[in-house]
Scaffold this active site. Structure first.
Site, PDB file in Angstrom:
ATOM      1  N   LYS A  35       0.846  -1.199   0.000  1.00  0.00           N
ATOM      2  CA  LYS A  35       0.000   0.000   0.000  1.00  0.00           C
ATOM      3  C   LYS A  35       0.883   1.250   0.000  1.00  0.00           C
ATOM      4  CE  LYS A  35      -0.331   0.561   5.001  1.00  0.00           C
ATOM      5  NZ  LYS A  35      -1.227   0.749   6.136  1.00  0.00           N
ATOM      6  N   TYR A 262      19.362  30.139   6.104  1.00  0.00           N
ATOM      7  CA  TYR A 262      18.244  30.938   6.617  1.00  0.00           C
ATOM      8  C   TYR A 262      18.322  31.080   8.123  1.00  0.00           C
ATOM      9  CZ  TYR A 262      15.377  30.670   2.333  1.00  0.00           C
ATOM     10  OH  TYR A 262      14.877  30.805   1.070  1.00  0.00           O
TER      11      TYR A 262
END
Ligand SMILES: Cc1ncc(COP(=O)(O)O)c(C=O)c1O
Length: 376
Positions: A35, A262
Protein backbone atom coordinates in the site's frame (compact mmCIF):
# COMPACT_ATOMS: atom_id res chain seq x y z
CA UNK A 1 17.87 12.91 -14.56
CA UNK A 2 17.22 14.86 -11.36
CA UNK A 3 20.08 16.10 -9.19
CA UNK A 4 18.56 14.18 -6.31
CA UNK A 5 17.11 10.72 -6.69
CA UNK A 6 16.15 7.57 -4.88
CA UNK A 7 17.70 4.19 -5.62
CA UNK A 8 15.58 1.13 -4.96
CA UNK A 9 17.67 -1.98 -4.48
CA UNK A 10 15.48 -4.84 -5.68
CA UNK A 11 18.16 -7.32 -4.67
CA UNK A 12 17.77 -6.17 -1.05
CA UNK A 13 13.99 -6.47 -1.41
CA UNK A 14 14.39 -10.09 -2.54
CA UNK A 15 16.72 -10.88 0.37
CA UNK A 16 14.30 -9.35 2.86
CA UNK A 17 11.43 -11.35 1.38
CA UNK A 18 13.43 -14.56 1.80
CA UNK A 19 14.43 -13.64 5.36
CA UNK A 20 10.78 -13.14 6.27
CA UNK A 21 9.68 -16.29 4.47
CA UNK A 22 12.24 -18.23 6.51
CA UNK A 23 10.44 -17.18 9.70
CA UNK A 24 7.09 -18.57 8.59
CA UNK A 25 5.68 -21.89 9.67
CA UNK A 26 5.04 -24.39 6.86
CA UNK A 27 2.12 -23.50 4.66
CA UNK A 28 1.72 -19.91 5.89
CA UNK A 29 1.06 -17.60 2.96
CA UNK A 30 2.43 -14.11 2.43
CA UNK A 31 0.54 -10.93 1.65
CA UNK A 32 3.23 -8.28 1.17
CA UNK A 33 1.80 -4.90 2.09
CA UNK A 34 2.46 -2.73 -0.93
CA UNK A 35 0.00 0.00 0.00
CA UNK A 36 0.94 3.69 -0.22
CA UNK A 37 2.95 3.03 -3.37
CA UNK A 38 4.84 0.25 -1.57
CA UNK A 39 5.80 2.58 1.30
CA UNK A 40 7.25 4.95 -1.30
CA UNK A 41 9.25 2.30 -3.16
CA UNK A 42 6.96 2.10 -6.20
CA UNK A 43 3.96 -0.22 -6.22
CA UNK A 44 4.40 -1.99 -9.54
CA UNK A 45 8.17 -2.62 -9.59
CA UNK A 46 8.06 -3.90 -6.00
CA UNK A 47 5.02 -6.10 -6.59
CA UNK A 48 6.55 -7.51 -9.78
CA UNK A 49 9.62 -8.70 -7.87
CA UNK A 50 7.54 -10.20 -5.07
CA UNK A 51 5.21 -11.83 -7.57
CA UNK A 52 8.21 -13.56 -9.16
CA UNK A 53 9.26 -14.77 -5.70
CA UNK A 54 5.86 -16.35 -5.14
CA UNK A 55 3.98 -13.98 -2.83
CA UNK A 56 0.47 -15.38 -2.72
CA UNK A 57 -1.43 -12.16 -2.01
CA UNK A 58 -0.85 -8.41 -2.05
CA UNK A 59 -2.26 -5.84 0.36
CA UNK A 60 -3.08 -2.47 -1.19
CA UNK A 61 -4.93 0.57 0.14
CA UNK A 62 -7.57 1.10 -2.51
CA UNK A 63 -8.94 0.15 -5.89
CA UNK A 64 -6.61 2.55 -7.70
CA UNK A 65 -3.64 0.57 -6.41
CA UNK A 66 -5.38 -2.73 -7.15
CA UNK A 67 -6.07 -1.58 -10.72
CA UNK A 68 -2.42 -0.58 -11.17
CA UNK A 69 -1.37 -4.11 -10.19
CA UNK A 70 -3.86 -5.74 -12.55
CA UNK A 71 -2.81 -3.37 -15.37
CA UNK A 72 0.76 -4.49 -14.74
CA UNK A 73 -0.32 -8.09 -15.30
CA UNK A 74 -0.27 -9.24 -11.68
CA UNK A 75 -2.74 -12.06 -11.24
CA UNK A 76 -2.22 -12.85 -7.55
CA UNK A 77 -4.90 -12.35 -4.94
CA UNK A 78 -5.23 -8.69 -3.95
CA UNK A 79 -6.75 -7.51 -0.68
CA UNK A 80 -8.03 -3.94 -0.64
CA UNK A 81 -7.22 -2.99 2.93
CA UNK A 82 -9.30 0.17 3.12
CA UNK A 83 -12.28 -1.51 1.54
CA UNK A 84 -14.35 -0.61 -1.50
CA UNK A 85 -17.10 1.99 -1.66
CA UNK A 86 -20.50 0.81 -2.99
CA UNK A 87 -20.14 2.78 -6.25
CA UNK A 88 -16.91 0.87 -6.96
CA UNK A 89 -18.31 -2.59 -6.26
CA UNK A 90 -18.54 -3.39 -9.98
CA UNK A 91 -14.89 -2.59 -10.53
CA UNK A 92 -13.88 -4.70 -7.54
CA UNK A 93 -15.73 -7.61 -9.16
CA UNK A 94 -14.20 -7.07 -12.58
CA UNK A 95 -10.69 -6.76 -11.11
CA UNK A 96 -11.25 -9.93 -9.09
CA UNK A 97 -9.99 -8.36 -5.87
CA UNK A 98 -10.95 -8.99 -2.25
CA UNK A 99 -12.32 -5.98 -0.39
CA UNK A 100 -11.68 -5.87 3.34
CA UNK A 101 -15.01 -5.05 4.98
CA UNK A 102 -14.79 -3.50 8.42
CA UNK A 103 -18.34 -2.62 9.49
CA UNK A 104 -21.96 -3.67 9.16
CA UNK A 105 -22.70 -0.43 7.32
CA UNK A 106 -19.99 -0.99 4.72
CA UNK A 107 -21.16 -4.59 4.27
CA UNK A 108 -24.73 -3.41 3.76
CA UNK A 109 -23.63 -0.80 1.20
CA UNK A 110 -21.59 -3.36 -0.70
CA UNK A 111 -24.45 -5.86 -0.65
CA UNK A 112 -26.92 -3.35 -2.08
CA UNK A 113 -24.54 -2.35 -4.85
CA UNK A 114 -23.80 -5.97 -5.72
CA UNK A 115 -27.47 -6.92 -5.76
CA UNK A 116 -28.21 -4.19 -8.26
CA UNK A 117 -25.35 -5.50 -10.39
CA UNK A 118 -26.34 -9.13 -9.92
CA UNK A 119 -22.77 -9.81 -8.85
CA UNK A 120 -20.94 -11.54 -6.04
CA UNK A 121 -17.59 -10.79 -4.39
CA UNK A 122 -15.22 -12.47 -1.96
CA UNK A 123 -14.51 -10.41 1.16
CA UNK A 124 -12.32 -10.55 4.24
CA UNK A 125 -13.97 -9.20 7.38
CA UNK A 126 -11.82 -7.00 9.56
CA UNK A 127 -12.30 -7.27 13.30
CA UNK A 128 -11.14 -4.79 15.91
CA UNK A 129 -9.64 -6.98 18.62
CA UNK A 130 -8.46 -4.08 20.75
CA UNK A 131 -6.54 -1.69 18.53
CA UNK A 132 -9.49 0.68 18.44
CA UNK A 133 -9.04 1.67 14.82
CA UNK A 134 -10.62 0.24 11.65
CA UNK A 135 -12.68 -2.91 12.16
CA UNK A 136 -15.91 -4.25 13.65
CA UNK A 137 -15.51 -4.37 17.46
CA UNK A 138 -14.99 -7.93 18.67
CA UNK A 139 -17.95 -7.73 21.05
CA UNK A 140 -20.26 -7.22 18.06
CA UNK A 141 -18.81 -10.17 16.16
CA UNK A 142 -21.81 -12.52 16.42
CA UNK A 143 -24.35 -10.13 14.96
CA UNK A 144 -21.90 -8.96 12.27
CA UNK A 145 -21.10 -12.51 11.18
CA UNK A 146 -24.72 -13.61 11.15
CA UNK A 147 -25.52 -10.64 8.92
CA UNK A 148 -22.60 -11.48 6.62
CA UNK A 149 -23.70 -15.12 6.46
CA UNK A 150 -27.21 -14.04 5.44
CA UNK A 151 -26.01 -12.21 2.31
CA UNK A 152 -25.91 -13.95 -1.03
CA UNK A 153 -23.72 -11.32 -2.64
CA UNK A 154 -20.65 -11.81 -0.46
CA UNK A 155 -18.56 -14.85 0.24
CA UNK A 156 -16.52 -14.45 3.40
CA UNK A 157 -13.20 -16.08 2.54
CA UNK A 158 -11.16 -14.45 5.28
CA UNK A 159 -11.11 -12.86 8.72
CA UNK A 160 -8.45 -10.43 9.82
CA UNK A 161 -7.37 -8.08 12.57
CA UNK A 162 -4.45 -5.76 13.26
CA UNK A 163 -2.05 -5.36 16.19
CA UNK A 164 -1.51 -2.09 17.99
CA UNK A 165 1.57 -2.94 20.05
CA UNK A 166 3.24 -5.98 18.47
CA UNK A 167 6.45 -3.95 18.06
CA UNK A 168 6.72 -3.25 21.78
CA UNK A 169 8.79 -5.32 24.20
CA UNK A 170 5.76 -6.24 26.30
CA UNK A 171 3.68 -8.67 24.26
CA UNK A 172 0.85 -8.88 26.80
CA UNK A 173 -1.67 -6.82 24.85
CA UNK A 174 -0.82 -8.52 21.55
CA UNK A 175 -1.37 -11.91 23.14
CA UNK A 176 -4.75 -10.70 24.34
CA UNK A 177 -5.56 -9.62 20.77
CA UNK A 178 -4.56 -13.06 19.48
CA UNK A 179 -6.82 -14.70 22.07
CA UNK A 180 -9.73 -12.44 21.13
CA UNK A 181 -9.16 -13.10 17.44
CA UNK A 182 -9.27 -16.85 18.01
CA UNK A 183 -12.55 -16.45 19.90
CA UNK A 184 -13.90 -14.35 17.06
CA UNK A 185 -12.99 -17.10 14.59
CA UNK A 186 -15.03 -19.55 16.66
CA UNK A 187 -17.93 -17.09 16.66
CA UNK A 188 -17.68 -16.88 12.86
CA UNK A 189 -17.90 -20.65 12.54
CA UNK A 190 -20.94 -20.73 14.80
CA UNK A 191 -22.53 -18.11 12.56
CA UNK A 192 -22.06 -20.45 9.60
CA UNK A 193 -19.01 -18.81 8.03
CA UNK A 194 -16.04 -20.85 6.89
CA UNK A 195 -13.19 -18.41 6.24
CA UNK A 196 -10.17 -19.97 4.57
CA UNK A 197 -7.74 -17.18 5.43
CA UNK A 198 -7.09 -15.92 8.95
CA UNK A 199 -4.57 -13.11 9.30
CA UNK A 200 -3.38 -10.57 11.79
CA UNK A 201 0.44 -10.60 11.75
CA UNK A 202 2.31 -7.51 10.59
CA UNK A 203 6.12 -7.56 10.51
CA UNK A 204 6.49 -7.41 14.29
CA UNK A 205 3.92 -10.17 14.72
CA UNK A 206 5.77 -12.40 12.28
CA UNK A 207 9.08 -11.90 14.08
CA UNK A 208 7.97 -11.96 17.72
CA UNK A 209 4.54 -13.61 17.88
CA UNK A 210 4.72 -16.95 16.11
CA UNK A 211 1.20 -17.87 17.20
CA UNK A 212 -0.16 -14.92 15.20
CA UNK A 213 1.01 -16.30 11.86
CA UNK A 214 -2.26 -18.25 11.28
CA UNK A 215 -2.84 -18.94 7.55
CA UNK A 216 -1.53 -15.67 6.10
CA UNK A 217 0.77 -12.83 7.18
CA UNK A 218 0.99 -9.19 6.08
CA UNK A 219 4.58 -7.94 6.27
CA UNK A 220 5.33 -4.36 5.28
CA UNK A 221 8.24 -2.51 6.83
CA UNK A 222 10.56 -5.53 7.01
CA UNK A 223 10.27 -6.09 3.26
CA UNK A 224 11.67 -2.60 2.82
CA UNK A 225 14.53 -3.46 5.15
CA UNK A 226 13.73 -1.73 8.44
CA UNK A 227 13.09 -3.33 11.81
CA UNK A 228 9.61 -2.69 13.19
CA UNK A 229 11.22 -1.18 16.31
CA UNK A 230 14.24 -1.43 18.57
CA UNK A 231 12.25 -3.57 20.99
CA UNK A 232 12.09 -6.78 18.98
CA UNK A 233 12.84 -9.98 20.92
CA UNK A 234 13.86 -12.03 17.89
CA UNK A 235 16.23 -11.26 15.06
CA UNK A 236 15.56 -10.95 11.35
CA UNK A 237 18.48 -9.79 9.20
CA UNK A 238 17.31 -7.11 6.77
CA UNK A 239 18.87 -4.63 4.34
CA UNK A 240 17.39 -1.24 3.62
CA UNK A 241 15.99 -1.13 0.11
CA UNK A 242 15.87 2.66 -0.36
CA UNK A 243 18.82 5.00 -0.78
CA UNK A 244 18.50 8.78 -1.20
CA UNK A 245 21.33 10.27 -3.25
CA UNK A 246 22.31 13.65 -4.55
CA UNK A 247 25.36 15.40 -5.99
CA UNK A 248 27.36 18.23 -4.44
CA UNK A 249 26.28 21.48 -6.13
CA UNK A 250 28.91 23.81 -4.66
CA UNK A 251 31.93 23.65 -2.36
CA UNK A 252 33.36 26.72 -0.68
CA UNK A 253 35.44 27.84 2.24
CA UNK A 254 33.85 30.10 4.84
CA UNK A 255 35.82 32.18 7.32
CA UNK A 256 35.41 31.46 11.01
CA UNK A 257 32.42 33.41 12.30
CA UNK A 258 30.36 33.09 9.08
CA UNK A 259 26.62 32.46 9.13
CA UNK A 260 25.15 29.50 7.26
CA UNK A 261 21.65 29.45 5.79
CA UNK A 262 18.24 30.94 6.62
CA UNK A 263 17.90 32.50 10.02
CA UNK A 264 21.69 32.53 10.63
CA UNK A 265 21.16 29.53 12.92
CA UNK A 266 24.72 28.29 12.45
CA UNK A 267 27.96 30.21 12.87
CA UNK A 268 31.23 28.61 11.81
CA UNK A 269 33.67 28.20 14.69
CA UNK A 270 36.64 27.64 12.40
CA UNK A 271 37.50 28.10 8.78
CA UNK A 272 34.99 25.70 7.26
CA UNK A 273 34.87 23.81 4.01
CA UNK A 274 31.18 23.65 3.23
CA UNK A 275 29.30 21.66 0.59
CA UNK A 276 25.89 22.72 -0.65
CA UNK A 277 23.57 19.86 -1.62
CA UNK A 278 20.52 20.23 -3.89
CA UNK A 279 18.21 18.40 -1.50
CA UNK A 280 15.76 19.67 1.08
CA UNK A 281 12.37 19.19 2.61
CA UNK A 282 10.77 19.09 -0.85
CA UNK A 283 12.72 15.83 -1.23
CA UNK A 284 11.31 14.47 2.03
CA UNK A 285 14.36 15.49 4.06
CA UNK A 286 12.86 16.87 7.25
CA UNK A 287 13.61 20.45 8.25
CA UNK A 288 13.99 19.03 11.76
CA UNK A 289 17.44 17.87 10.62
CA UNK A 290 18.57 21.50 10.75
CA UNK A 291 21.91 21.57 12.57
CA UNK A 292 21.58 17.86 13.35
CA UNK A 293 22.10 14.73 11.40
CA UNK A 294 24.70 13.83 8.83
CA UNK A 295 25.14 12.89 5.20
CA UNK A 296 27.76 10.72 3.53
CA UNK A 297 30.30 12.19 1.13
CA UNK A 298 33.34 10.31 -0.19
CA UNK A 299 32.34 7.50 2.19
CA UNK A 300 32.64 9.76 5.26
CA UNK A 301 30.12 11.41 7.56
CA UNK A 302 29.58 15.14 7.16
CA UNK A 303 27.35 17.01 9.63
CA UNK A 304 24.42 19.08 8.43
CA UNK A 305 25.01 22.73 9.36
CA UNK A 306 22.44 25.51 9.09
CA UNK A 307 18.77 25.15 8.14
CA UNK A 308 17.55 22.47 5.81
CA UNK A 309 15.59 24.49 3.26
CA UNK A 310 13.15 23.48 0.53
CA UNK A 311 15.70 22.33 -2.01
CA UNK A 312 19.12 22.96 -0.42
CA UNK A 313 21.07 21.60 2.52
CA UNK A 314 24.54 22.63 3.73
CA UNK A 315 27.09 20.26 5.24
CA UNK A 316 30.49 20.67 6.85
CA UNK A 317 33.09 18.75 4.82
CA UNK A 318 36.18 20.28 6.44
CA UNK A 319 37.19 16.85 7.71
CA UNK A 320 36.40 14.98 4.51
CA UNK A 321 39.28 15.09 2.07
CA UNK A 322 38.98 16.16 -1.52
CA UNK A 323 35.26 16.94 -1.84
CA UNK A 324 34.50 18.58 -5.18
CA UNK A 325 31.40 19.77 -6.98
CA UNK A 326 29.64 16.89 -8.66
CA UNK A 327 30.60 14.34 -5.98
CA UNK A 328 27.89 11.88 -5.03
CA UNK A 329 26.39 12.34 -1.58
CA UNK A 330 24.18 9.85 0.23
CA UNK A 331 21.50 11.30 2.45
CA UNK A 332 20.06 7.92 3.43
CA UNK A 333 21.52 4.48 2.83
CA UNK A 334 24.99 3.00 2.38
CA UNK A 335 28.13 4.66 1.06
CA UNK A 336 31.22 2.52 1.44
CA UNK A 337 31.18 1.23 4.98
CA UNK A 338 29.05 4.01 6.36
CA UNK A 339 25.28 3.78 6.65
CA UNK A 340 22.53 6.21 7.49
CA UNK A 341 19.30 4.35 8.11
CA UNK A 342 15.72 5.51 7.73
CA UNK A 343 15.62 4.64 11.44
CA UNK A 344 18.48 7.04 12.21
CA UNK A 345 16.70 9.87 10.41
CA UNK A 346 13.43 8.92 12.10
CA UNK A 347 15.03 9.08 15.53
CA UNK A 348 16.48 12.54 14.88
CA UNK A 349 13.15 13.82 13.62
CA UNK A 350 10.90 12.17 16.22
CA UNK A 351 9.10 9.88 13.82
CA UNK A 352 9.30 6.32 12.50
CA UNK A 353 11.07 4.82 9.50
CA UNK A 354 7.69 4.24 7.80
CA UNK A 355 7.10 7.97 7.49
CA UNK A 356 10.65 8.70 6.34
CA UNK A 357 10.41 6.07 3.58
CA UNK A 358 6.97 7.24 2.41
CA UNK A 359 8.05 10.90 2.25
CA UNK A 360 11.43 10.35 0.62
CA UNK A 361 10.15 7.71 -1.75
CA UNK A 362 7.17 9.69 -2.96
CA UNK A 363 8.97 12.97 -3.60
CA UNK A 364 11.93 11.83 -5.71
CA UNK A 365 12.64 10.24 -9.04
CA UNK A 366 13.31 6.55 -8.53
CA UNK A 367 15.97 4.41 -10.14
CA UNK A 368 15.62 0.64 -9.79
CA UNK A 369 18.73 -1.47 -9.30
CA UNK A 370 19.18 -5.20 -9.42
CA UNK A 371 15.90 -6.27 -10.91
CA UNK A 372 14.04 -6.73 -14.13
CA UNK A 373 12.61 -3.20 -13.95
CA UNK A 374 14.94 -0.23 -14.16
CA UNK A 375 12.81 2.87 -13.88
CA UNK A 376 9.57 3.96 -12.20
C1 LIG B 1 -3.68 -3.65 7.94
C2 LIG B 1 -2.19 -3.67 7.87
N1 LIG B 1 -1.56 -4.85 7.82
C3 LIG B 1 -0.21 -4.94 7.78
C4 LIG B 1 0.57 -3.79 7.79
C5 LIG B 1 2.07 -3.94 7.72
O1 LIG B 1 2.67 -3.50 8.91
P1 LIG B 1 4.25 -3.48 9.04
O2 LIG B 1 4.72 -2.49 8.04
O3 LIG B 1 4.49 -3.03 10.44
O4 LIG B 1 4.73 -4.86 8.76
C6 LIG B 1 -0.04 -2.55 7.84
C7 LIG B 1 0.78 -1.35 7.88
O5 LIG B 1 0.47 -0.31 8.32
C8 LIG B 1 -1.46 -2.49 7.89
O6 LIG B 1 -2.11 -1.32 7.96
Amino acid sequence: MSMTWVEIDLGALRENYRAIRALLADGVKMAPVVKADAYGHGLVPVARELDLLGAEYFGVNDLAEARALRDAGIEREIMVLLGVEPQDAGEAVSLGVIPVVYSRESLKGLDEALRSLGAKVRVHLKMDTGMGRLGQPWWEAGEFFRFAASLETVEVTGLCSHFSTSDEADKGFSNLQIKKFKEVVETARHAGLDPEELHMANSAGIIDLGSSQLSLVRPGITLYGCQPSKEMHNACALSQVMRLKTRVAQVKTLHAGSFVGYGNTYVTERETRMAVLPVGYANGLSRLLTNRGEVLVRGRRAPIIGRVSMSLTTVDVTDVRGVIEGDDAVIMGFMGREFIGADDIAELTSTISYEVLCLVGSTNERVYLGGSVRRA
